[in-house]
Design a protein around this motif. Structure first.
Motif, PDB file in Angstrom:
ATOM      1  N   GLY A 122     -74.691 -46.632  54.141  1.00  0.00           N
ATOM      2  CA  GLY A 122     -74.048 -47.020  55.422  1.00  0.00           C
ATOM      3  C   GLY A 122     -74.253 -45.696  56.241  1.00  0.00           C
ATOM      4  N   LEU A 123     -74.658 -44.676  55.766  1.00  0.00           N
ATOM      5  CA  LEU A 123     -74.563 -43.253  56.626  1.00  0.00           C
ATOM      6  C   LEU A 123     -76.210 -42.878  56.996  1.00  0.00           C
ATOM      7  CD1 LEU A 123     -71.879 -41.254  54.646  1.00  0.00           C
ATOM      8  CD2 LEU A 123     -71.645 -42.507  56.795  1.00  0.00           C
ATOM      9  N   VAL A 124     -77.067 -43.672  56.386  1.00  0.00           N
ATOM     10  CA  VAL A 124     -78.553 -43.220  56.733  1.00  0.00           C
ATOM     11  C   VAL A 124     -78.782 -43.331  58.110  1.00  0.00           C
ATOM     12  CG1 VAL A 124     -80.792 -43.954  56.197  1.00  0.00           C
ATOM     13  CG2 VAL A 124     -79.125 -43.630  54.310  1.00  0.00           C
ATOM     14  N   ASP A 125     -78.566 -44.343  58.851  1.00  0.00           N
ATOM     15  CA  ASP A 125     -79.042 -44.559  60.343  1.00  0.00           C
ATOM     16  C   ASP A 125     -78.361 -43.173  60.942  1.00  0.00           C
ATOM     17  OD1 ASP A 125     -80.476 -46.598  59.442  1.00  0.00           O
ATOM     18  OD2 ASP A 125     -78.866 -48.069  60.372  1.00  0.00           O
ATOM     19  N   GLU A 126     -77.049 -42.876  60.802  1.00  0.00           N
ATOM     20  CA  GLU A 126     -76.627 -41.822  61.406  1.00  0.00           C
ATOM     21  C   GLU A 126     -77.457 -40.511  61.424  1.00  0.00           C
ATOM     22  OE1 GLU A 126     -72.381 -39.756  62.627  1.00  0.00           O
ATOM     23  OE2 GLU A 126     -72.161 -41.584  61.408  1.00  0.00           O
ATOM     24  N   ALA A 127     -77.659 -40.369  59.916  1.00  0.00           N
ATOM     25  CA  ALA A 127     -78.057 -38.987  59.589  1.00  0.00           C
ATOM     26  C   ALA A 127     -79.610 -38.933  60.112  1.00  0.00           C
ATOM     27  CB  ALA A 127     -78.252 -39.087  58.024  1.00  0.00           C
ATOM     28  N   ILE A 128     -80.045 -40.222  60.242  1.00  0.00           N
ATOM     29  CA  ILE A 128     -81.588 -40.202  61.069  1.00  0.00           C
ATOM     30  C   ILE A 128     -81.431 -39.674  62.495  1.00  0.00           C
ATOM     31  CG2 ILE A 128     -83.587 -41.316  61.526  1.00  0.00           C
ATOM     32  CD1 ILE A 128     -83.121 -42.912  58.933  1.00  0.00           C
ATOM     33  N   ALA A 129     -80.474 -40.370  62.942  1.00  0.00           N
ATOM     34  CA  ALA A 129     -80.183 -40.185  64.252  1.00  0.00           C
ATOM     35  C   ALA A 129     -79.894 -38.659  64.757  1.00  0.00           C
ATOM     36  CB  ALA A 129     -79.053 -41.057  64.965  1.00  0.00           C
ATOM     37  N   ARG A 130     -78.917 -38.109  63.997  1.00  0.00           N
ATOM     38  CA  ARG A 130     -78.590 -36.762  64.001  1.00  0.00           C
ATOM     39  C   ARG A 130     -79.598 -36.044  63.964  1.00  0.00           C
ATOM     40  NH1 ARG A 130     -73.362 -34.683  63.925  1.00  0.00           N
ATOM     41  NH2 ARG A 130     -71.785 -36.253  64.192  1.00  0.00           N
ATOM     42  N   GLY A 131     -80.661 -36.222  62.696  1.00  0.00           N
ATOM     43  CA  GLY A 131     -81.807 -35.345  62.627  1.00  0.00           C
ATOM     44  C   GLY A 131     -82.811 -35.452  64.022  1.00  0.00           C
ATOM     45  N   LYS A 132     -83.057 -36.636  64.483  1.00  0.00           N
ATOM     46  CA  LYS A 132     -83.698 -36.616  65.669  1.00  0.00           C
ATOM     47  C   LYS A 132     -83.254 -35.858  66.905  1.00  0.00           C
ATOM     48  CE  LYS A 132     -85.873 -41.197  64.791  1.00  0.00           C
ATOM     49  NZ  LYS A 132     -86.008 -42.483  65.028  1.00  0.00           N
ATOM     50  N   ALA A 133     -81.930 -36.031  67.066  1.00  0.00           N
ATOM     51  CA  ALA A 133     -81.184 -35.235  68.122  1.00  0.00           C
ATOM     52  C   ALA A 133     -81.190 -33.706  67.762  1.00  0.00           C
ATOM     53  CB  ALA A 133     -79.779 -35.391  68.339  1.00  0.00           C
ATOM     54  N   TYR A 134     -81.268 -33.306  66.621  1.00  0.00           N
ATOM     55  CA  TYR A 134     -81.332 -31.883  66.342  1.00  0.00           C
ATOM     56  C   TYR A 134     -82.816 -31.451  66.367  1.00  0.00           C
ATOM     57  CZ  TYR A 134     -76.862 -32.760  64.233  1.00  0.00           C
ATOM     58  OH  TYR A 134     -75.491 -32.926  64.150  1.00  0.00           O
ATOM     59  N   ALA A 135     -83.732 -32.242  66.106  1.00  0.00           N
ATOM     60  CA  ALA A 135     -85.062 -31.782  66.207  1.00  0.00           C
ATOM     61  C   ALA A 135     -85.478 -31.658  67.850  1.00  0.00           C
ATOM     62  CB  ALA A 135     -85.801 -33.056  65.632  1.00  0.00           C
ATOM     63  N   ALA A 136     -85.044 -32.435  68.527  1.00  0.00           N
ATOM     64  CA  ALA A 136     -85.214 -32.721  70.073  1.00  0.00           C
ATOM     65  C   ALA A 136     -84.400 -31.228  70.525  1.00  0.00           C
ATOM     66  CB  ALA A 136     -84.651 -33.836  70.584  1.00  0.00           C
ATOM     67  N   ALA A 137     -83.572 -30.892  69.958  1.00  0.00           N
ATOM     68  CA  ALA A 137     -82.971 -29.531  70.626  1.00  0.00           C
ATOM     69  C   ALA A 137     -83.589 -28.264  70.041  1.00  0.00           C
ATOM     70  CB  ALA A 137     -81.457 -29.503  69.949  1.00  0.00           C
ATOM     71  N   GLY A 138     -84.462 -28.199  69.127  1.00  0.00           N
ATOM     72  CA  GLY A 138     -85.231 -27.231  68.497  1.00  0.00           C
ATOM     73  C   GLY A 138     -85.232 -26.894  67.170  1.00  0.00           C
ATOM     74  N   ALA A 139     -84.314 -27.711  66.156  1.00  0.00           N
ATOM     75  CA  ALA A 139     -84.260 -27.696  64.934  1.00  0.00           C
ATOM     76  C   ALA A 139     -85.625 -27.662  64.113  1.00  0.00           C
ATOM     77  CB  ALA A 139     -83.265 -28.340  64.246  1.00  0.00           C
ATOM     78  N   ASN A 140     -85.936 -26.943  63.147  1.00  0.00           N
ATOM     79  CA  ASN A 140     -87.118 -26.932  62.346  1.00  0.00           C
ATOM     80  C   ASN A 140     -86.941 -27.838  60.955  1.00  0.00           C
ATOM     81  OD1 ASN A 140     -86.541 -23.954  63.705  1.00  0.00           O
ATOM     82  ND2 ASN A 140     -88.762 -24.746  63.727  1.00  0.00           N
ATOM     83  N   GLY A 141     -85.667 -27.865  60.582  1.00  0.00           N
ATOM     84  CA  GLY A 141     -85.647 -28.725  59.068  1.00  0.00           C
ATOM     85  C   GLY A 141     -84.313 -29.519  59.436  1.00  0.00           C
ATOM     86  N   LEU A 142     -84.198 -30.416  58.378  1.00  0.00           N
ATOM     87  CA  LEU A 142     -82.956 -31.354  58.337  1.00  0.00           C
ATOM     88  C   LEU A 142     -82.574 -31.147  56.866  1.00  0.00           C
ATOM     89  CD1 LEU A 142     -80.918 -33.396  59.340  1.00  0.00           C
ATOM     90  CD2 LEU A 142     -82.796 -35.268  58.622  1.00  0.00           C
ATOM     91  N   PHE A 143     -81.328 -30.653  56.967  1.00  0.00           N
ATOM     92  CA  PHE A 143     -80.719 -30.468  55.349  1.00  0.00           C
ATOM     93  C   PHE A 143     -79.575 -31.505  55.353  1.00  0.00           C
ATOM     94  CE2 PHE A 143     -78.161 -27.050  52.904  1.00  0.00           C
ATOM     95  CZ  PHE A 143     -78.289 -27.673  51.612  1.00  0.00           C
ATOM     96  N   VAL A 144     -79.608 -32.221  54.101  1.00  0.00           N
ATOM     97  CA  VAL A 144     -78.833 -33.362  53.816  1.00  0.00           C
ATOM     98  C   VAL A 144     -77.991 -33.238  52.579  1.00  0.00           C
ATOM     99  CG1 VAL A 144     -79.713 -35.158  55.300  1.00  0.00           C
ATOM    100  CG2 VAL A 144     -80.722 -34.729  53.256  1.00  0.00           C
ATOM    101  N   PRO A 145     -77.153 -32.360  52.386  1.00  0.00           N
ATOM    102  CA  PRO A 145     -76.457 -31.930  50.949  1.00  0.00           C
ATOM    103  C   PRO A 145     -75.617 -33.225  50.745  1.00  0.00           C
ATOM    104  CG  PRO A 145     -75.475 -30.546  52.887  1.00  0.00           C
ATOM    105  CD  PRO A 145     -76.824 -31.354  53.274  1.00  0.00           C
ATOM    106  N   GLY A 146     -75.513 -33.326  49.274  1.00  0.00           N
ATOM    107  CA  GLY A 146     -74.671 -34.415  48.868  1.00  0.00           C
ATOM    108  C   GLY A 146     -75.478 -35.651  48.692  1.00  0.00           C
TER     109      GLY A 146
END
Length: 257
Positions: free
Chosen positions: A167-191
């Protein structure tokens, strides 16, 4: 290599399906040992760096001590170094960027940057976290360094009930897209450990996805097949070494006259 070349080399190691493996270190001595073991790049773990100096995780280690540690590691090896910088020791974009600049000055070419509220509860709103990433990106770009921002979301780490992770995957994907747009280079999903969910995030992410190894996580070959671009070990190496040290010490003292 100079710092700019190290940054480019580090980014090139992140490939979906052929992940870079980072066996996390905590000082110059462990950096040299892991480098001699065949590492192509180095990365600290905040838990380990703090514990090695007698502090708890969660930015309890003074930032100056962390910077000194990063500087010593960078001076001990020619490999690219990424520093686990938690929340960048600041709640504000300008403060975060200024603090990351100090990490760069110490010789690092990347950071982990998490979205949990350090010392509090919950996660920062995505807009606030993205603003900090944008400020860090602008600072690094102004210096001409392709600094690697590994944007960590703590959605899965905060939810210990793995049956709720889907149930958290969609939010994780959305956060990843927002972070990428802001200039991030990688997405870390510990846990996150579920193979199907890891694969879903990897398929949806334009950024290389970082998975941390722990009990229940698929092996490295399986993670590669799922599309993972980076594998790290967090505090695992430190805990293993400390257990071995305690066992060796106990054997000595038990046998002592």
């Amino acid at each position: 290599m100079n710092q700019a070349d190290k940054a480019k080399a580090f980014a090139a190691l992140h490939q979906k399906g052929k992940p870079v493996v980072l066996y996390n270190i905590w000082d110059a001595g462990t950096a040299k040992a892991v480098a001699e073991g065949g590492a192509k790049a180095l990365a600290t773990g905040s838990w380990s760096v703090a514990a090695a100096q007698g502090y708890a995780d969660g930015q309890e280690l003074p930032m100056a001590a962390l910077i000194d540690t990063a500087r010593a590691i960078a001076a001990s090896t020619d490999l690219p170094l990424s520093v686990d910088f938690e929340g960048a020791y600041s709640e504000e974009p300008d403060g975060a960027a200024a603090n990351v600049a100090k990490v760069m000055d110490a010789g690092a070419i990347g950071i982990n940057f998490e979205d949990q509220i350090v010392g509090g509860s919950g996660l920062h709103p995505v807009e606030k976290q993205a603003a900090k990433i944008k400020a860090i990106r602008a600072m690094a770009d102004a210096r001409g360094i392709a600094f690697f921002i590994n944007a960590r979301t703590d959605l899965f780490l905060a939810e210990r009930d793995e049956s709720k992770h889907a149930g958290l995957v969609d939010e994780a994907i959305a956060r990843g897209k927002a972070y990428a747009a802001a200039g991030a280079n990688g997405l870390f999903v510990p846990g996150l450990a579920n193979p199907a969910l890891i694969e879903k995030i990897c398929a949806a992410s334009t950024l290389p996805v970082n998975i941390i190894m722990r009990a229940g996580v698929p092996d490295a070959k399986t993670l590669a097949n799922l599309g993972v671009g980076r594998i790290s070990y967090g505090p695992g190496p430190y805990r293993m070494m400390m257990e071995k040290l305690k066992e060796a010490a106990a054997a000595i003292y038990t046998a002592a006259p």
